[in-house]
Design a protein around this motif. Structure first.
Motif, PDB file in Angstrom:
ATOM      1  N   ILE A 208       0.831  -1.210   0.000  1.00 16.67           N
ATOM      2  CA  ILE A 208       0.000   0.000   0.000  1.00 16.67           C
ATOM      3  C   ILE A 208       0.860   1.251   0.000  1.00 16.67           C
ATOM      4  CG2 ILE A 208      -0.269   0.344   2.489  1.00 16.67           C
ATOM      5  CD1 ILE A 208      -3.065   0.517  -0.151  1.00 16.67           C
ATOM      6  N   HIS A 209       2.049   1.158   0.604  1.00 17.78           N
ATOM      7  CA  HIS A 209       2.989   2.292   0.576  1.00 17.78           C
ATOM      8  C   HIS A 209       3.476   2.549  -0.858  1.00 17.78           C
ATOM      9  CE1 HIS A 209       6.354   4.905   1.408  1.00 17.78           C
ATOM     10  NE2 HIS A 209       7.220   3.989   0.966  1.00 17.78           N
ATOM     11  N   LEU A 210       3.693   1.483  -1.634  1.00 13.73           N
ATOM     12  CA  LEU A 210       4.113   1.648  -3.025  1.00 13.73           C
ATOM     13  C   LEU A 210       2.983   2.162  -3.909  1.00 13.73           C
ATOM     14  CD1 LEU A 210       6.286  -1.570  -3.611  1.00 13.73           C
ATOM     15  CD2 LEU A 210       7.085   0.761  -3.184  1.00 13.73           C
ATOM     16  N   ILE A 211       1.754   1.685  -3.671  1.00  9.09           N
ATOM     17  CA  ILE A 211       0.622   2.060  -4.515  1.00  9.09           C
ATOM     18  C   ILE A 211       0.194   3.506  -4.264  1.00  9.09           C
ATOM     19  CG2 ILE A 211      -1.821   1.592  -4.977  1.00  9.09           C
ATOM     20  CD1 ILE A 211      -1.242  -1.349  -4.477  1.00  9.09           C
ATOM     21  N   GLU A 212       0.103   3.910  -2.999  1.00 16.29           N
ATOM     22  CA  GLU A 212      -0.364   5.258  -2.655  1.00 16.29           C
ATOM     23  C   GLU A 212       0.642   5.939  -1.714  1.00 16.29           C
ATOM     24  OE1 GLU A 212      -4.378   5.504  -1.311  1.00 16.29           O
ATOM     25  OE2 GLU A 212      -5.145   4.057  -2.778  1.00 16.29           O
ATOM     26  N   PRO A 213       1.800   6.335  -2.255  1.00 14.81           N
ATOM     27  CA  PRO A 213       2.815   6.962  -1.401  1.00 14.81           C
ATOM     28  C   PRO A 213       2.377   8.311  -0.838  1.00 14.81           C
ATOM     29  CG  PRO A 213       3.428   7.115  -3.720  1.00 14.81           C
ATOM     30  CD  PRO A 213       2.234   6.231  -3.657  1.00 14.81           C
ATOM     31  N   SER A 214       1.421   8.969  -1.493  1.00 14.07           N
ATOM     32  CA  SER A 214       0.978  10.271  -0.981  1.00 14.07           C
ATOM     33  C   SER A 214       0.117  10.126   0.272  1.00 14.07           C
ATOM     34  CB  SER A 214       0.190  11.009  -2.065  1.00 14.07           C
ATOM     35  OG  SER A 214      -0.942  10.236  -2.475  1.00 14.07           O
ATOM     36  N   HIS A 215      -0.691   9.086   0.332  1.00 18.09           N
ATOM     37  CA  HIS A 215      -1.543   8.858   1.505  1.00 18.09           C
ATOM     38  C   HIS A 215      -0.843   8.007   2.570  1.00 18.09           C
ATOM     39  CE1 HIS A 215      -4.600   9.930  -1.567  1.00 18.09           C
ATOM     40  NE2 HIS A 215      -5.219  10.490  -0.528  1.00 18.09           N
ATOM     41  N   PHE A 216       0.151   7.241   2.160  1.00 21.44           N
ATOM     42  CA  PHE A 216       0.940   6.419   3.085  1.00 21.44           C
ATOM     43  C   PHE A 216       2.415   6.768   2.870  1.00 21.44           C
ATOM     44  CE2 PHE A 216      -2.908   4.126   2.008  1.00 21.44           C
ATOM     45  CZ  PHE A 216      -3.410   3.741   3.252  1.00 21.44           C
ATOM     46  N   PRO A 217       2.846   7.929   3.393  1.00 17.70           N
ATOM     47  CA  PRO A 217       4.179   8.456   3.064  1.00 17.70           C
ATOM     48  C   PRO A 217       5.331   7.608   3.587  1.00 17.70           C
ATOM     49  CG  PRO A 217       3.133   9.790   4.762  1.00 17.70           C
ATOM     50  CD  PRO A 217       2.101   8.831   4.267  1.00 17.70           C
ATOM     51  N   THR A 218       5.123   6.825   4.643  1.00 16.54           N
ATOM     52  CA  THR A 218       6.215   6.001   5.172  1.00 16.54           C
ATOM     53  C   THR A 218       5.777   4.544   5.212  1.00 16.54           C
ATOM     54  OG1 THR A 218       5.532   6.192   7.497  1.00 16.54           O
ATOM     55  CG2 THR A 218       6.984   7.922   6.620  1.00 16.54           C
ATOM     56  N   LEU A 219       6.756   3.667   5.283  1.00 17.16           N
ATOM     57  CA  LEU A 219       6.454   2.235   5.394  1.00 17.16           C
ATOM     58  C   LEU A 219       5.712   1.934   6.688  1.00 17.16           C
ATOM     59  CD1 LEU A 219       6.736  -0.689   4.388  1.00 17.16           C
ATOM     60  CD2 LEU A 219       8.977  -0.778   5.494  1.00 17.16           C
ATOM     61  N   PHE A 220       6.064   2.638   7.755  1.00 23.12           N
ATOM     62  CA  PHE A 220       5.378   2.403   9.033  1.00 23.12           C
ATOM     63  C   PHE A 220       3.896   2.740   8.927  1.00 23.12           C
ATOM     64  CE2 PHE A 220       3.842   3.836  13.161  1.00 23.12           C
ATOM     65  CZ  PHE A 220       4.108   2.721  13.941  1.00 23.12           C
ATOM     66  N   ASP A 221       3.559   3.833   8.192  1.00 18.58           N
ATOM     67  CA  ASP A 221       2.146   4.183   8.015  1.00 18.58           C
ATOM     68  C   ASP A 221       1.393   3.056   7.316  1.00 18.58           C
ATOM     69  OD1 ASP A 221       2.542   6.657   9.194  1.00 18.58           O
ATOM     70  OD2 ASP A 221       3.056   7.629   7.296  1.00 18.58           O
TER      71      ASP A 221
ATOM     72  N   THR B  39      -8.578   2.704  -6.681  1.00 17.87           N
ATOM     73  CA  THR B  39      -9.250   1.404  -6.862  1.00 17.87           C
ATOM     74  C   THR B  39      -8.305   0.252  -6.532  1.00 17.87           C
ATOM     75  OG1 THR B  39     -10.632   2.342  -8.604  1.00 17.87           O
ATOM     76  CG2 THR B  39     -10.483  -0.055  -8.497  1.00 17.87           C
ATOM     77  N   LEU B  40      -7.058   0.373  -6.967  1.00 15.46           N
ATOM     78  CA  LEU B  40      -6.090  -0.678  -6.680  1.00 15.46           C
ATOM     79  C   LEU B  40      -5.820  -0.765  -5.185  1.00 15.46           C
ATOM     80  CD1 LEU B  40      -4.193  -2.832  -7.754  1.00 15.46           C
ATOM     81  CD2 LEU B  40      -2.442  -1.065  -8.094  1.00 15.46           C
ATOM     82  N   GLY B  41      -5.753   0.388  -4.551  1.00 15.18           N
ATOM     83  CA  GLY B  41      -5.529   0.387  -3.105  1.00 15.18           C
ATOM     84  C   GLY B  41      -6.679  -0.258  -2.352  1.00 15.18           C
ATOM     85  N   LYS B  42      -7.915   0.034  -2.801  1.00 15.82           N
ATOM     86  CA  LYS B  42      -9.078  -0.589  -2.155  1.00 15.82           C
ATOM     87  C   LYS B  42      -9.101  -2.094  -2.384  1.00 15.82           C
ATOM     88  CE  LYS B  42     -11.936   3.567  -2.445  1.00 15.82           C
ATOM     89  NZ  LYS B  42     -13.128   4.202  -3.049  1.00 15.82           N
ATOM     90  N   ALA B  43      -8.651  -2.525  -3.573  1.00 16.60           N
ATOM     91  CA  ALA B  43      -8.581  -3.965  -3.850  1.00 16.60           C
ATOM     92  C   ALA B  43      -7.570  -4.641  -2.919  1.00 16.60           C
ATOM     93  CB  ALA B  43      -8.202  -4.192  -5.317  1.00 16.60           C
ATOM     94  N   VAL B  44      -6.443  -3.956  -2.694  1.00 18.32           N
ATOM     95  CA  VAL B  44      -5.456  -4.489  -1.742  1.00 18.32           C
ATOM     96  C   VAL B  44      -6.073  -4.600  -0.353  1.00 18.32           C
ATOM     97  CG1 VAL B  44      -3.276  -3.999  -0.581  1.00 18.32           C
ATOM     98  CG2 VAL B  44      -3.457  -3.678  -3.043  1.00 18.32           C
ATOM     99  N   GLY B  45      -6.884  -3.592   0.017  1.00 16.23           N
ATOM    100  CA  GLY B  45      -7.564  -3.633   1.308  1.00 16.23           C
ATOM    101  C   GLY B  45      -8.494  -4.819   1.432  1.00 16.23           C
ATOM    102  N   ILE B  46      -9.216  -5.142   0.337  1.00 12.20           N
ATOM    103  CA  ILE B  46     -10.122  -6.296   0.356  1.00 12.20           C
ATOM    104  C   ILE B  46      -9.349  -7.593   0.568  1.00 12.20           C
ATOM    105  CG2 ILE B  46     -11.693  -7.673  -1.057  1.00 12.20           C
ATOM    106  CD1 ILE B  46     -12.618  -5.050  -2.370  1.00 12.20           C
TER     107      ILE B  46
END
Length: 331
Positions: A34-47, A69-76
């Motif tokens: 998720i850090h790779l897909i949405e670095p703006s919303h998850f700026p660090t690996l810890f986030d 959409t890809l991030g939400k799919a990862v969440g699912i």
């Protein structure tokens, strides 16, 4: 080769470690993705890892939310994979805890302490002994070995129970007999007197064979087996039948009708104690020492000198430095 060894190592781990390791790896993986897909919303690996743990455990704080959409799919996929694994992990911990408590009550868990007291045989005498130790706040651990009981309540007795035959080496090893200080071996009430004494002698031999330094107190019912118990290695023999026979005699033939009540109340209200003699008492006679102990509410009844026990010796007997005093003291 290295990969196969890693797999073998993983499957040889206890199930709790395997589960927590699996949960951690999955959360780290999804957090990294998720850090790779949405670095703006998850700026660090810890986030990303924080979001993965919160989402996978179905807590859902909502402080980090994938927007694409890809991030939400990862969440699912995280909820399907990680959520089920976390639930299984918690269920396994709960089931394991309940099983461990049941195994403790059933006497299947080995004792892990040291400097403890081993009691062989659960009966009214040993029950009262454990109650006396608990009431006097004696902190020494007790390990009970018994083959007749199926389980025991730890809330009531505060002892570690080992189910099995006290002559079996594996049972004695579970009780850590090599690290015990004392063993109390009582007569098995399920046997006849001669058979009970023979079983007691076998228990003594087994205990001494595993720990020659162990101090053993054994209950013997018949006079003929007393010497055999001493030869087997018992340090102290208790003849409970002798005391009961004397009590019956006093009850029936003594002139005073209250003789039994006097003896019973004495035993209920007093405890037998032994202690090394005070240096200032050495060289004095038995009578002078008895008077000094009476001032402290202690009734001197005898002494132990080397391997000899002297009950109510001559008042003129001079006490020595290595003597042990035997006295009665109120509870």
């Amino acid at each position: 080769m290295i990969w196969n060894r890693c797999i073998q190592f993983y499957f040889h781990l206890p199930i709790f470690l395997r589960l927590i390791l699996s949960v951690t790896l999955i959360m780290l993986l999804f957090g990294f993705i998720i850090h790779l897909i949405e670095p703006s919303h998850f700026p660090t690996l810890f986030d990303g890892v924080w979001w993965a743990f919160v989402t996978g455990s179905t807590v859902g704080y909502g402080d980090y939310v994938p927007l694409s959409t890809l991030g939400k799919a990862v969440g699912i996929f995280l909820i399907l994979a990680g959520g089920g694994l976390v639930t299984f992990y918690m269920a396994t911990i709960s089931a394991g805890t309940i099983k461990h408590e049941k195994d403790l009550s059933d006497g299947k868990i080995a004792y892990r302490g040291k400097n403890h007291i081993i009691i062989v045989g659960w009966n009214e005498r040993t029950r009262q002994l454990t109650e006396m130790m608990r009431n006097r706040q004696i902190n020494q651990d007790i390990v009970l070995i018994d083959h007749t009981m199926r389980n025991i309540s730890y809330k009531d007795h505060h002892i570690h129970f080992i189910h099995g035959n006290p002559t079996a080496d594996d049972v004695l090893q579970k009780a850590k007999i090599k690290d015990a200080t004392h063993a109390i071996i009582t007569a098995d009430p399920s046997f006849k007197e001669n058979e009970a004494d023979r079983q007691t002698i076998l228990n003594i031999i087994s205990a001494k064979g595993n720990n020659p330094e162990l101090i053993i107190v054994a209950e013997i019912l018949t006079d003929i087996q007393q010497k055999n118990a001493e030869r087997a290695g018992a340090n102290l023999i208790i003849r409970s039948n002798d005391f009961m026979s004397s009590l019956f005699f006093q009850t029936i033939f003594q002139a005073s009708n209250h003789a039994t009540d006097i003896i019973a109340k004495t035993l209920e209200q007093q405890q037998f104690c032994t202690t090394p003699i005070d240096p200032d008492m050495a060289g004095q006679n038995f009578h002078a020492c008895a008077v000094k102990l009476l001032d402290n509410n202690k009734w001197l009844i005898g002494i132990m000198r080397a391997d000899e026990i002297m009950i109510h010796p001559d008042f003129k007997l001079i006490l020595e430095e290595k003597d042990m005093l035997i006295y009665l003291q109120p509870f």
